[in-house]
Motif scaffolding. Structure first.
Motif, PDB file in Angstrom:
ATOM      1  N   TYR A  65     -12.684  -1.676  -3.074  1.00 21.46           N
ATOM      2  CA  TYR A  65     -13.285  -0.799  -4.084  1.00 21.46           C
ATOM      3  C   TYR A  65     -12.861  -1.222  -5.496  1.00 21.46           C
ATOM      4  O   TYR A  65     -13.679  -1.234  -6.422  1.00 21.46           O
ATOM      5  CB  TYR A  65     -12.873   0.649  -3.826  1.00 21.46           C
ATOM      6  N   ALA A  66     -11.580  -1.564  -5.663  1.00 22.75           N
ATOM      7  CA  ALA A  66     -11.092  -1.979  -6.976  1.00 22.75           C
ATOM      8  C   ALA A  66     -11.785  -3.258  -7.444  1.00 22.75           C
ATOM      9  O   ALA A  66     -12.179  -3.380  -8.611  1.00 22.75           O
ATOM     10  CB  ALA A  66      -9.576  -2.190  -6.925  1.00 22.75           C
TER      11      ALA A  66
ATOM     12  N   ARG B 101      -4.966  10.184  -3.568  1.00 24.66           N
ATOM     13  CA  ARG B 101      -5.813   9.054  -3.190  1.00 24.66           C
ATOM     14  C   ARG B 101      -6.522   8.474  -4.415  1.00 24.66           C
ATOM     15  O   ARG B 101      -6.602   7.251  -4.585  1.00 24.66           O
ATOM     16  CB  ARG B 101      -6.829   9.529  -2.155  1.00 24.66           C
TER      17      ARG B 101
ATOM     18  N   ARG C 240      -9.587  -0.797   2.013  1.00 26.63           N
ATOM     19  CA  ARG C 240     -10.671  -0.135   1.305  1.00 26.63           C
ATOM     20  C   ARG C 240     -10.365  -0.010  -0.177  1.00 26.63           C
ATOM     21  O   ARG C 240     -11.248  -0.207  -1.026  1.00 26.63           O
ATOM     22  CB  ARG C 240     -10.917   1.235   1.927  1.00 26.63           C
ATOM     23  N   ASP C 241      -9.122   0.303  -0.516  1.00 22.66           N
ATOM     24  CA  ASP C 241      -8.750   0.418  -1.927  1.00 22.66           C
ATOM     25  C   ASP C 241      -8.917  -0.908  -2.665  1.00 22.66           C
ATOM     26  O   ASP C 241      -9.404  -0.949  -3.798  1.00 22.66           O
ATOM     27  CB  ASP C 241      -7.302   0.886  -2.048  1.00 22.66           C
TER      28      ASP C 241
ATOM     29  N   THR D 266      -4.253   0.703  -7.637  1.00 21.92           N
ATOM     30  CA  THR D 266      -4.677  -0.524  -6.969  1.00 21.92           C
ATOM     31  C   THR D 266      -5.534  -1.371  -7.895  1.00 21.92           C
ATOM     32  O   THR D 266      -5.402  -2.594  -7.947  1.00 21.92           O
ATOM     33  CB  THR D 266      -5.462  -0.186  -5.689  1.00 21.92           C
ATOM     34  N   GLU D 267      -6.412  -0.755  -8.627  1.00 19.71           N
ATOM     35  CA  GLU D 267      -7.233  -1.482  -9.597  1.00 19.71           C
ATOM     36  C   GLU D 267      -6.362  -2.141 -10.658  1.00 19.71           C
ATOM     37  O   GLU D 267      -6.573  -3.297 -11.035  1.00 19.71           O
ATOM     38  CB  GLU D 267      -8.225  -0.510 -10.245  1.00 19.71           C
TER      39      GLU D 267
ATOM     40  N   ASP E 102       0.938   4.145  -2.659  1.00 13.86           N
ATOM     41  CA  ASP E 102       0.673   5.506  -2.210  1.00 13.86           C
ATOM     42  C   ASP E 102       1.762   6.460  -2.692  1.00 13.86           C
ATOM     43  O   ASP E 102       1.499   7.572  -3.136  1.00 13.86           O
ATOM     44  CB  ASP E 102       0.586   5.511  -0.681  1.00 13.86           C
TER      45      ASP E 102
ATOM     46  N   TRP F  38       0.832  -1.206   0.000  1.00 16.90           N
ATOM     47  CA  TRP F  38       0.000   0.000   0.000  1.00 16.90           C
ATOM     48  C   TRP F  38       0.864   1.251   0.000  1.00 16.90           C
ATOM     49  O   TRP F  38       0.582   2.220  -0.696  1.00 16.90           O
ATOM     50  CB  TRP F  38      -0.913  -0.026   1.221  1.00 16.90           C
TER      51      TRP F  38
ATOM     52  N   ARG G  96      -4.034   6.615  -6.406  1.00 19.71           N
ATOM     53  CA  ARG G  96      -3.673   5.350  -5.779  1.00 19.71           C
ATOM     54  C   ARG G  96      -4.760   4.298  -5.998  1.00 19.71           C
ATOM     55  O   ARG G  96      -4.478   3.117  -6.180  1.00 19.71           O
ATOM     56  CB  ARG G  96      -3.437   5.572  -4.294  1.00 19.71           C
ATOM     57  N   GLU G  97      -6.003   4.710  -5.953  1.00 20.02           N
ATOM     58  CA  GLU G  97      -7.089   3.763  -6.194  1.00 20.02           C
ATOM     59  C   GLU G  97      -7.012   3.181  -7.612  1.00 20.02           C
ATOM     60  O   GLU G  97      -7.245   1.984  -7.823  1.00 20.02           O
ATOM     61  CB  GLU G  97      -8.432   4.454  -5.970  1.00 20.02           C
TER      62      GLU G  97
END
Length: 898
Positions: A94-95, A420, A90-91, A427-428, A65, A61, A423-424
């Motif tokens: 969500y991904a 943020r 959470r990331d 992450t996806e 980030d 993470w 970063r999301e």
């Protein structure tokens, strides 16, 4: 004292080593909470495992980030307020939800990544086992070196004579030991009690296992005194598989006797299970015997061979040494070169010969150079394929990002920092990479199996990825995911938030990036397609070489009668009996014998002009190939007779000595191919009368210059090492078992040295060209498809983006042809630059693959013109659907489009 009331020390060290002090302190505080919560619910052990998992997640993470902050230039203060564990979890969630809402997009992206990653893992798995891994069961392999006779090239190394080996062993100061073993294994029949079976035997010096650092699974290995006098120590070490299958895996197997070709050997030890020698081979040694016992299993034609071994200068040994202390391979090279200088001064080495010391253990230099060149090409091809796949996925992610502009604008307006959001998105991309890694690992099993079957060498080649391959796949997937995700992530921080919220078309650009990615795909695809065309034409040229004989329908079965105690009289009887029975088998049209097989080594001699004759071109010496064959050999091989006759059963010992020559020999020796009745003489031997002239054929290598060849009749020139050659009307492989039965019915103890078809012999010669053509051709086809998909995606998006403009043009009177021309011009603006760049790259890369081509220049016009034309046609096909959609746009609907 071991800590039991908090996160494990390993998790602490991981965080402190990979993160900054500030981030590590915050992460450790979070880990304390995790430990306390899990320990209360499930115990201390579960809490420690949970902390290890969470620490790995924190590191990942934090890296994401940092990357997101670099792209979006987010505030460190803003990131510092984020709870680390909560943000990472959470990331990820969500991904995963975001990808699940678009299953078609997710499936396509994962499949494209999986293909690219799987191809790379498959070739890496093979390359790792062939070149990077040390032989199994060997201690400290980095301290081992190979020693060869050399002609100054690191890619050419030859075997040593036994006296040369002794000189290097006794004179080297940089080696703690030097062992030697035979450059080829022996086939023998092993009898254990009443059980009889064929085995592979390797002869080695007494210190062979000691130098390699191999420990016995049972018993012991050779002692020094067992390799000092010839024929006095009939001892053997057996492989683990031989011990298990032939000796029943019993502990008392050590001390039992085994008959090898009728000679009794005592088993003194069992090699460890993992040890199978230094070089991958389809038939690892089953039995190891001392070098000075070789004559017991494979008797020499020279009755005094055993006594003369210390002086015999025949080259038949490979050597492996262990470096002493802090010595390096370079120091050992200088050390042994000093000894080689002395051998040259004594006349034991030619003036241009020296010694080669190399740390490459797995293959002899010539084989390694050939395999390494082929493997580099395959690795390059799959790397380009992964680059094309990554560009394709980046285009897909960019297209998807444009549909989420309003969502991202709202999230940003509600307080989500750009770092943020970035970063999301990373992450996806990472989740896609992880799924692509899983798919790639599955595909790599099939790909590795197929690629291993195409390699021009059989042996211990893996088809299932091991931990190193999995680690490679994970690292490659992570890197690819970051690179691919960087494209939409970089775009995300340039959103016009106010415009998006107000409903304006305030996109953040990305069109040029999409176009550039398509151009890159087309350029790389052209390199692969052009290379595939070159390799395909090379394979076609190699396969189309006129060999001068027919490879179809021929089975070859070898025996060495001398190894089984046959003298000449008994050997002749065996061969005659076998031929009579083989000719009676159903479907057999020709059964004969041969000493040499094409591409299986050479046998040559030098002839000087004999009395009353001189060579036609005035030369003083003629080097010619030799072979000893049976009657109807030329009919069985499909070599046409030009003049005269074939050998017949009447050409026996005691009769008129006859010979058949090829056209090249007749032309060089006599000046004409009408040389039937002429005589050949070598030294003081009786003359040979030419009874036939046959067409030239390929004997030693593909596309060789026509070589003079002399054929002698088997009945007049007996050879104990003989190949039975059987031509049949059916598939020759189906005759293998009936032929074995015939030979073993005559003598159950006979060992067959080779059972193969002539087609398989020829296939080995073109295997490298077939492998490169198949693998590069397949990657080129996939690259072509991916480039087509990428171009289609961009053009379809362009048409959708310009729907309103096209509707206006149609309303103002633009015809369908004009609308189609607009879309086609846009497509060609992407395709033509890619073709130009790709063609330049293909011309440059041609020099790198020229040494792997056969009969085709690196700048072959057919390949370099055909590849761009094919790619252009595919690009036009990819544009058909967007064009069709464009010309069908309804102006009334288009005018209402936002």
């Amino acid at each position: 004292m071991r800590r039991t009331d908090g996160p494990p020390e390993s998790a602490r060290r991981l965080l402190e080593w990979l993160l900054s002090r500030e981030s590590a302190d915050r992460a450790l505080a979070d880990l304390e909470d995790v430990f306390a919560r899990v320990a209360a619910a499930r115990g201390v052990r579960a809490a420690r495992r949970a902390c290890l998992r969470e620490s790995a997640g924190i590191v990942l993470w934090s890296w994401l980030d940092a990357v997101g902050a670099w792209f979006a230039k987010g505030s460190r203060q803003q990131r510092r307020r984020q709870p680390m564990l909560m943000g990472f979890g959470r990331d990820v969630r969500y991904a995963l939800r975001s990808l699940a809402r678009r299953p078609g997009f997710t499936l396509l992206t994962v499949s494209v990544l999986g293909i690219g990653i799987g191809a790379n893992v498959a070739i890496f798995t093979i390359a790792d086992r062939l070149f990077l891994r040390a032989p199994l069961g060997v201690a400290e392999p980095d301290r081992l070196v190979r020693v060869y006779r050399s002609w100054g090239s690191p890619d050419v190394g030859g075997s040593l004579s036994y006296p040369d080996y002794l000189e290097y062993r006794d004179g080297a100061t940089t080696l703690s030991g030097l062992a030697a073993y035979s450059s080829s294994t022996l086939s023998a029949m092993a009898r254990v009690g009443e059980a009889l079976g064929q085995v592979t035997v390797l002869t080695a010096t007494a210190d062979y296992f000691d130098v390699l650092g191999v420990s016995p699974a049972s018993g012991r290995f050779f002692r020094a005194e067992e390799n000092r006098t010839a024929g006095t120590h009939p001892v053997a070490v057996v492989s683990w598989s031989f011990w298990r299958d032939r000796l029943g895996g019993a502990a008392e197997a050590v001390g039992r006797d085994v008959l090898l070709n009728g000679h009794r050997f005592t088993v003194i030890g069992v090699a460890p299970r993992e040890f199978a020698g230094l070089t991958p081979t389809p038939a690892p040694p089953d039995v190891y015997i001392p070098i000075l016992m070789r004559d017991a299993v494979a008797p020499s034609t020279d009755a005094a061979w055993r006594e003369r071994l210390p002086e015999l200068r025949d080259r038949w040994l490979f050597a492996v040494g262990r470096l002493n202390g802090q010595a390096t391979a370079a120091a050992a090279q200088s050390d042994l070169a000093r000894i080689a200088t002395g051998l040259r001064e004594q006349g034991h080495l030619d003036p241009n010969e020296t010694v080669l010391v190399t740390e490459r253990l797995r293959w002899i230099p010539s084989t390694r150079a050939s395999l390494a060149g082929l493997t580099r090409i395959l690795l390059s091809a799959v790397t380009l394929l992964l680059a094309i796949a990554a560009a394709n996925v980046a285009v897909l992610l960019l297209a998807r990002a444009t549909t989420r502009d309003r969502e991202m604008g709202i999230r940003t307006a509600l307080g989500a920092g750009r770092a943020r959001v970035t970063r999301e998105m990373l992450t996806e991309s990472l989740m896609l990479g992880a799924a692509g890694c899983a798919v790639g690992l599955g595909l790599s099993v099939v790909a590795a199996r197929a690629a291993a079957a195409l390699l021009p060498v059989a042996g211990d080649v893996p088809v299932v990825p091991d931990l190193r391959a999995v680690a490679f796949a994970v690292g490659l997937s992570f890197l690819t995911a970051l690179v691919v995700g960087a494209v939409p992530a970089r775009r995300a921080h340039r959103l016009d938030v106010v415009g998006l919220i107000q409903g304006r078309n305030a996109h953040a650009g990305g069109g040029r990036t999409r176009d550039l990615l398509v151009v890159v795909q087309i350029a790389l695809s052209l390199v692969l397609v052009a290379s595939a065309a070159l390799f395909a034409r090379s394979f076609t040229a190699a396969r189309a070489v006129d060999l001068g004989f027919d490879t179809r329908g021929v089975l070859l079965v070898g025996v060495n009668l001398r190894n089984h105690g046959y003298d000449e009289e008994r050997g002749r009887v065996f061969v005659r009996t076998a031929l009579d029975r083989l000719r009676a088998l159903p479907g057999v049209t020709v059964a004969t014998t041969t000493r040499q097989v094409p591409f299986r080594g050479d046998w040559t001699t030098d002839l000087e002009p004999w009395e009353g004759s001189g060579f036609a071109d005035g030369r003083t010496q003629l080097t010619t190939g030799l072979n000893v064959v049976g009657s109807r050999y030329f009919e069985g091989m499909g070599i046409p007779l030009v003049h005269g006759r074939d050998f017949a059963d009447e050409d026996r010992s005691g009769g008129a000595r006859v010979v058949v020559v090829n056209e090249t020999f007749a032309r060089l020796a006599f000046g004409t191919d009408r040389s039937v009745g002429r005589t050949i003489q070598r030294g003081s031997t009786p003359p040979l009368t030419v009874v036939g002239v046959v067409r030239d054929a390929t004997y030693y290598r593909l596309a060789e210059e026509r070589w003079p060849q002399v054929y002698l009749p088997f009945e007049q020139f007996y050879q104990p090492a003989v190949r039975f050659m059987i031509r049949s009307q059916s598939a020759p492989a189906a005759l293998a078992n009936p032929v074995r039965d015939v030979l073993h019915d005559i003598d159950p103890d006979i060992a067959l040295t080779a059972v193969e078809t002539l087609e398989s012999v020829h296939a080995e010669q073109i295997a490298r060209y077939r492998a490169s053509a198949t693998v590069v051709g397949l990657t080129g086809l996939i690259a072509l498809l991916l480039a087509c998909v990428g171009l289609y995606g961009v053009m379809a998006y362009r048409v959708a983006q310009r729907t309103r403009e096209i509707g206006v043009r149609v309303a103002l009177g633009a015809s369908r042809r004009e609308i189609a021309a607009i879309v086609l011009r846009r497509s060609l603006r992407l395709v033509l630059p890619g073709l130009i760049i790709g063609l330049a790259a293909a011309l440059a890369s041609g020099r790198l693959i020229e040494s792997l081509l056969f009969g085709v220049p690196a700048r072959d016009p057919v390949a370099l013109v055909g590849a761009p034309l094919v790619l252009l046609m595919v690009a036009l096909l990819a544009t058909v659907l967007p064009v069709r959609r464009a010309v069908r746009i309804d102006p009334a609907i288009a005018m209402r489009t936002d």
